[in-house]
Write a protein that holds these residues in place. Structure first.
Motif, mmCIF file in Angstrom:
data_model
loop_
_atom_site.group_PDB
_atom_site.id
_atom_site.type_symbol
_atom_site.label_atom_id
_atom_site.label_comp_id
_atom_site.label_asym_id
_atom_site.label_seq_id
_atom_site.Cartn_x
_atom_site.Cartn_y
_atom_site.Cartn_z
ATOM 1 N N GLY B 266 0.799 -1.221 0.000
ATOM 2 C CA GLY B 266 0.000 0.000 0.000
ATOM 3 C C GLY B 266 0.830 1.269 0.000
ATOM 4 N N ARG B 335 0.205 3.959 4.280
ATOM 5 C CA ARG B 335 -0.541 3.170 5.258
ATOM 6 C C ARG B 335 -1.223 4.072 6.285
ATOM 7 N NH1 ARG B 335 -0.180 -1.950 4.789
ATOM 8 N NH2 ARG B 335 -0.765 -2.418 6.929
ATOM 9 N N LYS B 340 -3.838 2.846 8.840
ATOM 10 C CA LYS B 340 -3.108 1.658 9.306
ATOM 11 C C LYS B 340 -1.830 2.035 10.038
ATOM 12 C CE LYS B 340 -5.890 -1.330 7.538
ATOM 13 N NZ LYS B 340 -6.622 -2.295 8.381
ATOM 14 N N TRP B 347 2.449 1.601 11.313
ATOM 15 C CA TRP B 347 2.338 1.352 9.866
ATOM 16 C C TRP B 347 3.151 0.138 9.450
ATOM 17 C CZ3 TRP B 347 7.087 1.933 7.270
ATOM 18 C CH2 TRP B 347 8.099 2.548 8.022
ATOM 19 N N ALA B 351 1.721 -4.268 8.847
ATOM 20 C CA ALA B 351 1.898 -4.637 7.438
ATOM 21 C C ALA B 351 1.755 -6.148 7.250
ATOM 22 C CB ALA B 351 3.278 -4.162 6.977
ATOM 23 N N PRO B 526 -3.271 -4.959 -0.552
ATOM 24 C CA PRO B 526 -3.065 -4.484 0.822
ATOM 25 C C PRO B 526 -4.364 -4.058 1.497
ATOM 26 C CG PRO B 526 -2.117 -2.969 -0.803
ATOM 27 C CD PRO B 526 -2.501 -4.195 -1.525
ATOM 28 N N ASP B 527 -4.613 -4.585 2.670
ATOM 29 C CA ASP B 527 -5.760 -4.228 3.495
ATOM 30 C C ASP B 527 -7.070 -4.267 2.706
ATOM 31 O OD1 ASP B 527 -3.825 -3.598 5.504
ATOM 32 O OD2 ASP B 527 -3.477 -1.724 4.404
#
Lengths: 182, 575
Positions: B266, B335, B340, B347, B351, B526-527
């Motif tokens: 991300g 992030r 995040k 951050w 991860a 990512p996420d």
């Protein structure tokens, strides 16, 4: 857009920079200049610089120079060469160091004439009782490199070859002895 | 070759949209990327086998090979890993960074194929000619450098020329892609990854031309067209490719860092201006670093050496330090933007550490910077180089850059390509997840030991059974034996970790579950693709990254001071 996969926005050049990133640019830029400055200054103020004159030569010429040097030099009981003056000749030859063993005096500056009579060699030298103190130089056929050296500690110095020079490479070894007074 | 051409989901024009990266990928680009990637993995297997024989020879407790065999194995280890594994990957990276990122087809596919054939033929000729070389006096193993006037089999030099030409031909479709992009959109900036790939390709072109000059020169001498060779001229031209090829690795790896931290972590670009400027500095200055190999040489003047070894006043080292901030900062800001990133390092701790693509990339960044990068600059200082030149510490440096840094990044990329282009889930997922940790840890320690035996004991590189016994003298390096034991153990562990990579990669391709829908690869995004368009990116906190770069600078300064102190303890030398 801030994805590295997309075309950036039109005004990407004018987008602000985070202040910590700016700070880092300053720190790393300053460090870059500093280490260049130190390296450059050390050529003037330092005692260890890999700088010497280079002369074009040929294996035959250098062989000739070594012969003349050796006939002018004297020989110690154990066969070690004692140079007549402050010129010292050492040549790499598969797989030995011609001109060794040689005896030198501590505190005297010698001109080390280094070359090779066949292929490339590596002149790697250290005092036997202190392996962490070593210097390493590339030796090329066709070029004579005159490196001034002044030893301040007495003892035996071992020279090994550290450039691959053929099957017998690992056996290529010579010694240099530094004594208080000749 | 169904593995390379599964094409069931392309549209009528041959494009498909990648569910992970969102890129429009044309089938003409995807096939060659897979082909070059797969070839690179095979080269890694061959080079890895020789890694085992080389490591178990230098660990003299085992002392596997005698001198004749050792130099051959060492040569094959170097060429397969340092050149073939890397360069095949890099051609694949050019095709990703050009056509795929720009959403274009790969033009001139015939050149991609012809280039691949030439490269494979060159690689085979090199492997066979070295493996069958008769040895002293005129068929010596060339090692990586083929330093004249030590004679190696003529076929070896010819093989290198063919391989280099192949790489140039294979790069042509990439250049043509960019040419067409510019013709179509004259005022549009390239995406950063495409820009990085473009810079890489120019650096590569310079290196390859230098390599052609060196090896054609050596070949002409070996087949008696030229009566003699100049060792100093050869060294200078050789290192244009010898170190230039490592600069290709560097620029390609940095490009891959921007790519992979973005797609699986991300990360975003915190400043296009700063990152692009760093790439421009690479373009101008990084190839001057070829001079690093001539620091302890006669012939070249000290002014020439100072200018070149410093990449013109450290222009390229400065560039690397810029990336060292920009890439983790991109991860941090990207992030934080998506919620995040609590605290200083939230951050990072939040991860996707179980995703080997991510962990391999992060370890690559950290270890390349701390181990390979710092040592490279320190040993590249003209005077300090006297204590590094041709000893094992140098081997430690380039294992820090290539074997840990670049190889880890490329391993991550191979895993990513298996998931997204070969459309296979990774086999042995648990092993796959742990592999980057295992490899980074073992190889990292092995690299430190290489540096210690080189610096503290002056152990030469490129030699065999010298620690315990040097024939004809009572001098030896036995004091270094304990460190060699640690080196031996961790080198073998690193090779096992490398084998684990190959096992996962090959098993995934052969028996891995097929990825049939975007949901199967959703874990790579990512996420889950969470987006939050908040304030501009530069306004997010980057204090976690700042904390890391300050540690980095402290280590850099300490290593620098320690090496200079070490040097100043020596007897005096030089004008």
């Amino acid at each position: 857009m801030t994805s590295p996969l997309d075309t950036p926005d039109d005004d990407w050049w004018n987008t602000k920079i985070n202040r910590r990133e700016s700070l880092w640019l300053g720190i790393s830029g300053l460090w870059s200049i500093l280490i260049f400055g130190w390296m450059s200054a050390y050529t003037r103020i330092g005692d260890q610089n890999p700088i010497g004159e280079t002369f074009e030569t040929s294996p035959e010429e250098f062989q000739q120079a070594i012969s003349e040097y050796q006939s002018a030099a004297s020989e110690r009981d154990d066969g070690a060469i004692v140079p007549a003056d402050t010129d010292v000749y050492i040549a790499g030859l598969q797989w030995q160091w011609l001109g060794t063993p040689v005896v030198l005096e501590a505190g005297t500056e010698y001109d080390m004439h280094l070359s090779s009579l066949d292929v490339q060699h590596g002149f790697s030298i250290r005092p036997r009782d202190s392996l962490s103190k070593h210097m390493n130089f590339q030796i090329l056929p066709g070029y004579e490199w005159v490196l001034p050296m002044e030893f301040d500690e007495t003892g035996t110095y071992d020279i090994v070859c550290n450039e691959f020079c053929g099957t017998g490479h690992r056996t290529m070894h010579g010694t240099l002895e530094v004594v208080e007074e000749l | 070759m169904t593995l390379l051409t599964s094409d069931d989901d392309y549209d009528d024009e041959g494009f498909r949209t990648c569910s992970v990266t969102g890129l429009d990928i044309h089938q003409t680009a995807e096939g060659p990327v897979k082909l070059f990637g797969l070839t690179a993995v095979i080269a890694m297997l061959i080079g890895g086998i020789f890694a085992l024989t080389v490591a178990t020879t230098r660990w003299e407790v085992i002392g596997l090979l005698g001198p004749g065999d050792f130099y051959q194995h060492l040569t094959l280890h170097a060429w397969n890993l340092l050149i073939f594994w890397m360069v095949f990957m890099e051609i694949a990276i050019l095709y990703v960074g050009g056509p795929m990122v720009l959403g274009r087809r790969l033009p001139l596919t015939i050149a991609a194929k012809a280039g691949w054939v030439l490269m494979v033929v060159g690689a085979l000729v090199i492997n066979v000619s070295v493996f069958t070389a008769g040895g002293f006096p005129n068929e010596n193993a060339p090692l990586l450098t083929g330093y004249v006037p030590l004679e190696s089999p003529p076929a070896f030099y010819a093989g290198v020329v063919v391989f280099i030409l192949g790489a140039v031909v294979a790069a042509l479709p990439f250049f043509l892609t960019l040419w067409r992009e510019r013709r179509e959109f004259p005022s549009r900036s390239l995406p950063l990854v495409a820009f990085g790939a473009f810079i890489t390709s120019i650096i590569a072109f310079e290196a390859l031309v230098g390599g052609l000059i060196a090896f054609v020169y050596a070949l002409l001498w070996r087949i008696d067209v030229l009566g003699s060779v100049d060792a100093a001229f050869y060294r200078q031209m050789y290192w244009t490719i010898g170190h230039g090829s490592q600069q290709i690795n560097l620029a390609a790896m940095v490009t891959v860092w921007y790519f992979l931290t973005h797609v699986v972590g991300g990360a975003e670009v915190v400043s296009q201006k700063v990152s692009r400027t760093a790439f421009i500095l690479y373009l101008f200055f990084i190839n001057l670093g070829a001079a690093h190999h001539l620091m302890s040489d006669p012939v070249v003047s000290s002014g020439w050496r100072l200018f070149n070894t410093s990449y013109a006043f450290y222009g390229a080292a400065f560039a690397s330090m810029i990336h060292a901030f920009a890439i983790p900062a991109g991860l941090e800001a990207g992030r934080r933007k998506r919620g995040k990133g609590g605290g200083l390092l939230g951050w990072l701790t939040s991860a996707p550490w179980t995703n080997p693509v991510f962990s391999a990339t992060i370890f690559s960044i950290i270890l390349f910077g701390f181990v390979g990068g710092i040592t490279g600059v320190v040993m590249g200082q003209m005077q300090v180089n006297m204590t590094w030149h041709n000893n094992f510490a140098t081997v430690g440096h380039f294992h820090g850059t290539v074997a840990v840094g670049t190889t880890l990044a490329f391993m991550g990329l191979v895993f990513f390509v298996i998931r997204t282009m070969f459309k296979r889930q990774l086999a042995f997922p648990r092993l796959a997840s742990l592999q980057p940790y295992f490899y980074a840890g073992a190889m990292g320690i092995a690299v430190l030991m290489m540096m210690y035996v080189g610096l503290l004991y002056g152990i030469p590189r490129r030699t065999v059974s010298i620690v315990q016994n040097i024939p004809g003298t009572n001098f030896d390096f036995a004091a270094a034996a304990p460190l060699f034991a640690i080196l031996g153990v961790f080198a073998i562990l690193a090779i096992v970790a490398g084998a684990a990579f190959l096992l996962v990669a090959v098993a995934s391709l052969l028996v891995g579950d097929r990825v049939t829908s975007p949901a199967d690869n959703a874990d790579l995004v990512p996420d889950g693709g969470a987006e939050d368009e908040g304030k501009p990116l530069h306004a997010y906190e980057m204090r976690g990254t700042f904390f890391f770069v300050l540690i980095f600078m402290a280590v850099f300064v300490l290593s620098y001071v320690a090496n200079w102190w070490f040097l100043s303890e020596l007897w005096s030398v030089g004008l």
